[in-house]
Structure formats: C-alpha cells, structure tokens
Scaffold this active site. Structure first.
Site, PDB file in Angstrom:
ATOM      1  N   SER A 197       0.833  -1.210   0.000  1.00 48.27           N
ATOM      2  CA  SER A 197       0.000   0.000   0.000  1.00 48.27           C
ATOM      3  C   SER A 197       0.862   1.251   0.000  1.00 48.27           C
ATOM      4  CB  SER A 197      -0.915   0.017   1.225  1.00 48.27           C
ATOM      5  OG  SER A 197      -1.428   1.325   1.415  1.00 48.27           O
ATOM      6  N   ARG A 200     -14.872   5.237  -9.683  1.00 51.28           N
ATOM      7  CA  ARG A 200     -14.368   4.360 -10.748  1.00 51.28           C
ATOM      8  C   ARG A 200     -15.421   3.342 -11.191  1.00 51.28           C
ATOM      9  NH1 ARG A 200      -9.247   6.376 -10.879  1.00 51.28           N
ATOM     10  NH2 ARG A 200      -8.241   6.645  -8.864  1.00 51.28           N
ATOM     11  N   ASP A 229      -5.990   0.478  -9.139  1.00 53.73           N
ATOM     12  CA  ASP A 229      -7.237   1.231  -9.338  1.00 53.73           C
ATOM     13  C   ASP A 229      -7.879   0.937 -10.692  1.00 53.73           C
ATOM     14  OD1 ASP A 229      -6.977   2.455  -6.876  1.00 53.73           O
ATOM     15  OD2 ASP A 229      -5.887   4.178  -7.681  1.00 53.73           O
ATOM     16  N   ARG A 245     -14.751  -3.182  -4.487  1.00 55.34           N
ATOM     17  CA  ARG A 245     -14.744  -3.108  -5.954  1.00 55.34           C
ATOM     18  C   ARG A 245     -14.852  -4.469  -6.620  1.00 55.34           C
ATOM     19  NH1 ARG A 245     -10.504   1.786  -6.958  1.00 55.34           N
ATOM     20  NH2 ARG A 245     -12.063   3.420  -6.707  1.00 55.34           N
ATOM     21  N   GLN A 284      -0.282   4.190   0.268  1.00 53.11           N
ATOM     22  CA  GLN A 284      -0.800   5.130   1.271  1.00 53.11           C
ATOM     23  C   GLN A 284      -0.163   4.864   2.631  1.00 53.11           C
ATOM     24  OE1 GLN A 284      -5.065   4.814   1.157  1.00 53.11           O
ATOM     25  NE2 GLN A 284      -5.207   5.736  -0.876  1.00 53.11           N
TER      26      GLN A 284
HETATM   27  C1  S3P Z   1      -2.905   5.810  -3.682  1.00 55.07           C
HETATM   28  C2  S3P Z   1      -2.613   4.502  -3.374  1.00 55.07           C
HETATM   29  C3  S3P Z   1      -3.516   3.373  -3.662  1.00 55.07           C
HETATM   30  C4  S3P Z   1      -4.610   3.751  -4.653  1.00 55.07           C
HETATM   31  C5  S3P Z   1      -5.215   5.089  -4.349  1.00 55.07           C
HETATM   32  C6  S3P Z   1      -4.153   6.184  -4.373  1.00 55.07           C
HETATM   33  C7  S3P Z   1      -1.936   6.859  -3.336  1.00 55.07           C
HETATM   34  O1  S3P Z   1      -4.129   2.971  -2.452  1.00 55.07           O
HETATM   35  O2  S3P Z   1      -5.616   2.761  -4.662  1.00 55.07           O
HETATM   36  O3  S3P Z   1      -6.218   5.426  -5.282  1.00 55.07           O
HETATM   37  O4  S3P Z   1      -2.057   7.979  -3.862  1.00 55.07           O
HETATM   38  O5  S3P Z   1      -1.025   6.587  -2.544  1.00 55.07           O
HETATM   39  P1  S3P Z   1      -3.453   1.894  -1.464  1.00 55.07           P
HETATM   40  O6  S3P Z   1      -2.233   2.463  -0.889  1.00 55.07           O
HETATM   41  O7  S3P Z   1      -4.508   1.647  -0.414  1.00 55.07           O
HETATM   42  O8  S3P Z   1      -3.200   0.686  -2.310  1.00 55.07           O
END
Ligand code: S3P
Length: 483
Positions: free
Chosen positions: A187, A438, A342, A373, A189
């Site tokens: 992840s 999406r 995504d 999703r 994030q």
């Molecule tokens: C993102 C990371 C992804 C992605 C999200 C944007 C980011 O999420 O799905 O739309 O900008 O770091 P995850 O880190 O939960 O995979």
C-alpha cells in the site's frame, strides 16, 4: 493576480450530502479527438501536502481540482498553511515548515478520499497537536488500522471507532520515534503515511514493502530537498528510508502534474471497444509503478502507441494514441496488481468486450477501496449480461467478443443492436455505484459500446477524481446524460 481560496466545489461533487444523480450512457459511435485528462490525483495530493510542509511558496500547474484534492487543500488551510487557486488554474501553497502545522479549530472532513485521510494522519503523527478526522459514508467504512498501527509505534495516539475507522482523533508527537516497518499489505498510502511521520523524527525511518507500489512520495520528497534512499529487493519489493528533520524547501520551478494514467484508462478503454475510434491523449503519466493497465491492454491486443516519452518534474510522461482494437482475454499476472490497483474496474469492462476469458488474481485489496470493488464490478457486469466468476481475491470475466464465451443474460431489454461494440454486451442494466467514482465511470464506458443503455444510480462521485468526465466523453462522441 487575484487569488481565490480553492473552496469552490467542482460542478459534479463527491460530497455525500449532494442529491443523488442517476445517469445513463446510450450506445454510440466511434470516439474521436484529443483528450485532456485531469492532473494525477496521487501527485496532486502530495504536491499540496509537501508544499504545506515546505518553507516558501510552491506553485503547482495542472493540479487535479477534483473533490478529493480540494479536501486536502482545505485540511491544510485549517492546519495553518495557505493554499490559493489562481485565475490561471495554478495553485500556490505557502508552507509552514516541518512541524509547523497548528491545531485545527474543527473536524477535518476528508470526504471520499482514502489518500487524503491516510497521508494526513502520517503528517499529523509528526505534530504535537490533536485533530479529529472524518469522511463520507464510503471513507468511514474503510480500514485505518493499517496506518494507525505503525503510527502508534512512532508515538501517535488514536481514539477511533471499532476497526480503527473514522471518525477518529489523533494526537501526534513533535518528535515521533523513527521505526523500521515491514508493510503487511502492498500500500502506497501506508508507506507514505510512515515516511511523512518520519520527516519529523530524529534519525532514519524505513519502510519495507513486499511489492513495489507507486513511488510519488519518494520522488516528490526528493524534489523538495529530503534525502530518501530506495533499495530494490530480490523479492520485487523495496526498502525505502527517509532521513528525518530535513529542511523541505519549495522548488524554484512550478511542479507540473502529469495527466492521471488511472483517469486516462476510462477514455482509453472506451476508444478500444468502440469501432472506428481513434483518440489522442497528451502528457499522460508513465511512472512504471502506475502503468500496469497499459501493459495488460497491449498484451490483450490493444493498439496503444506511446510517443514523445520525456520527464516532467521528476515523473516520466508520454503522449498516447489509441485505436479501436479486437481484444483477447489474458491471465493478468498477480504481481502486476500494485501497478494497476485502481484499474481493475475498467480492465474488467475491456475484458467484457474481449474474446475469451480474462483472469485476474491476487486482487483482495479491491475489497477495501472506495467500495468493495470486486463485488461491485462483478455486479456491474452481471447486471448488464456479462458472465463473471468471482472469489475472495479473484475474478474471471467471460468476454463477449467474437468467438468469446459470453452468453448474455440478466440485462433487461437486450434486443437492440450494438452501435459500436465488437462484442455482444447486452447492457440494459442499472448499476449501483456505492459512492465509487471508478465504478460509475466504468459502467458509463461499458454502456457506450453495449447493445442497450447502461444506467448508474448516482454519478456524483465522478467529481472526486475526474471533474468534467461527462462533457469530455460527450465531446469525443459519447452520449451520456443525467436522467
Ligand atoms: C494511492 C494509493 C492506492 C490507490 C489510491 C491512491 C496513493 O491505495 O488505490 O487510489 O495515492 O497513494 P493503497 O495504498 O490503499 O493501495
């Protein structure tokens, strides 16, 4: 130059208090023209956040003005940074320096955005202040434990709803403890939240990711003057270390945000499945941690030409030409998932028009996105007559392309003739979008090439990532309208 605060809501907003807005995509002809896809959502969030933490004024061009990024801007303003939107569309962010954010007077509402919420928690973990975060009905269901666990190890304190969900309160630390943390899930994030908390720590903070995920945080932090080292691991993962307490400085030149490769996927797939189409998309982001959809589509037989590859502001970009193509189903390698996480909803739409089966495995993370999703995409396709098999972390779409095995089925109507599609997606269904942009856009793209109109229950969420989507698609030749 006059400056206005970026509080103007996009015309189609993702705010949960908006009136429900059903929409219908009617079968249409070839799509043609040049597509100016909005700025990358991930990079826009980060440019605003890092500008807010830097010393000096950061100028950002082509920033995404979707609801998600507006929420980030509003949160940073509430925390003491200045964010102005100029008349020419550029944004100016005047930062406070690392550790300089101040206690917000009210709850920070992050709307629909997981990225805004999780990255901001990382930033706040490095400030000795208390803040309260909430979000819309979709965001309040999403797991925050994946960031609150490592941020607690760094010294932040949280009070949250069960499962670590929003609304929650965070009290950070002026000097959090640097940690070395191995991510249990791939992840970007979570990785970013830890690295951002690490900015305030004394010493080095390290994140080990099992598979490489989007690396915009690493690239952009370096662009602001931080020291970030990245080691590729034999497993395909990476070990990333940020040195704490750097001086983040606003870059001398404006940051130009590339067109979002995730958003580009919607017009690209629409053109691939609508006979006779040819579209041109300039300046699309080509960071290899984001381009799994295009690798996959090309393997399926898509005619996508990428020209004029170049670097802009530390990110690779290029210009796409896309022509309608006969697609064949393939098996998508599970290790590719992080680079197209995504994009599975729109890939599933392409797969519905392909010949044969498309197999997607290792996609459990789809269950914790803006909606579940995996379930939402399977329902979207079934509702429109496409055969889908699915399990906990996999999905198989039976394509309706010539020679394919799709049988049609539950879509209502079903006697119309496809105006544009090569295959036989019956359409005729109404799709539940679950506040997920999406899912909404994927359903509308499916409808353009289907034999009968496809309806969505609510198009409001589209504005979170792709303001102007409907006008842009209609400008290419689609027929999408609010009911
Ligand atoms: C993102 C990371 C992804 C992605 C999200 C944007 C980011 O999420 O799905 O739309 O900008 O770091 P995850 O880190 O939960 O995979």
């Amino acid at each position: 130059m006059t400056a206005q605060q970026p509080t103007d809501r996009p015309a189609v907003s993702g705010a949960s208090d908006e009136a429900i807005r059903p929409m219908t995509a009617r079968p249409g002809g070839p799509l043609r023209g040049t597509v100016k896809v909005p700025g990358d959502k991930s990079i826009s969030h980060r440019a605003v956040m890092f500008g807010g933490l830097a010393v000096g004024e950061t100028r950002i061009l082509d920033v995404l003005t979707g609801e998600d990024v507006v929420r980030t801007a509003e949160a940073f303003r509430a925390l003491g940074a200045r964010v102005d939107m100029e008349e020419d569309g550029s944004w100016r962010v005047r930062g406070v320096g690392i550790g300089g954010l101040t206690e917000p007077a009210d709850v920070l509402d992050m709307g629909n955005s997981g990225t805004a919420a999780r990255l901001l928690l990382g930033v706040l973990a490095g400030h000795g202040i208390t803040a309260f975060l909430t979000g819309d009905a979709s965001l309040r269901k999403r797991p925050m434990g994946r960031v609150t666990v490592p941020l607690s190890m760094m010294g932040a304190q949280f009070t949250s709803r069960s499962g670590g969900r929003l609304p929650l309160a965070i009290t950070g630390k002026d000097e959090p403890v640097p940690i070395e943390y191995e991510l249990p899930v791939a992840s970007a994030q979570v990785k970013s939240a830890i690295l951002l908390a690490g900015l305030a720590a004394r010493g080095a903070t390290t994140v080990i990711e099992p598979q490489a995920t989007r690396d915009h945080t690493e690239r952009l932090l370096r662009h602001f003057g931080a020291t970030v080292t990245v080691e590729d691991l034999e497993t395909g993962g990476r070990r990333i270390t940020v040195s704490g307490q750097p001086e983040l400085t606003a870059p001398a030149d404006p940051i130009r945000v590339p067109a979002d490769p995730s958003s580009a996927g919607f017009p690209v797939v629409a053109a691939l499945i609508a006979d006779g189409s040819e579209i041109f998309l300039p300046n699309v982001g080509l960071n290899e941690t984001r381009t799994g959809l295009y690798t996959t589509l090309i393997e399926m037989g898509a005619e996508i030409t990428i020209a004029n590859r170049r670097d802009e502001g530390g990110e690779p970009v290029g210009d796409f030409t896309v022509k309608a193509s006969a697609l064949k189903g393939i098996e998508v390698p599970p290790e590719r998932a992080p680079s197209m996480i995504d994009e599975y909803p729109i890939l599933a739409v392409a797969a519905a028009y392909a010949e044969g089966k498309t197999v997607m495995r290792g996609i459990h993370e789809l269950r914790v996105k803006e909606s579940d999703r995996l379930a939402a995409v399977a329902a979207l396709l079934r509702e429109n007559g496409v055969t889908v098999e699915d399990g906990e972390d996999w999905m198989i779409v039976h394509g309706t392309g010539q020679g394919g095995t799709g049988q049609g089925g539950t879509g209502q109507g079903g006697t119309g003739k496809g105006a544009a599609g090569k295959g036989g997606v019956p359409g005729g269904g109404t799709v539940e979008t679950h506040l997920d942009h999406r899912i909404a856009m994927s359903a509308l793209v499916l409808g353009h090439a289907a034999q009968n109109p496809v309806r969505i229950d609510d198009g409001n969420a589209i504005g979170t990532s792709f303001p102007g989507f409907v006008d842009l698609m209609n400008g290419l030749g689609a027929d999408i309208a609010a009911d």
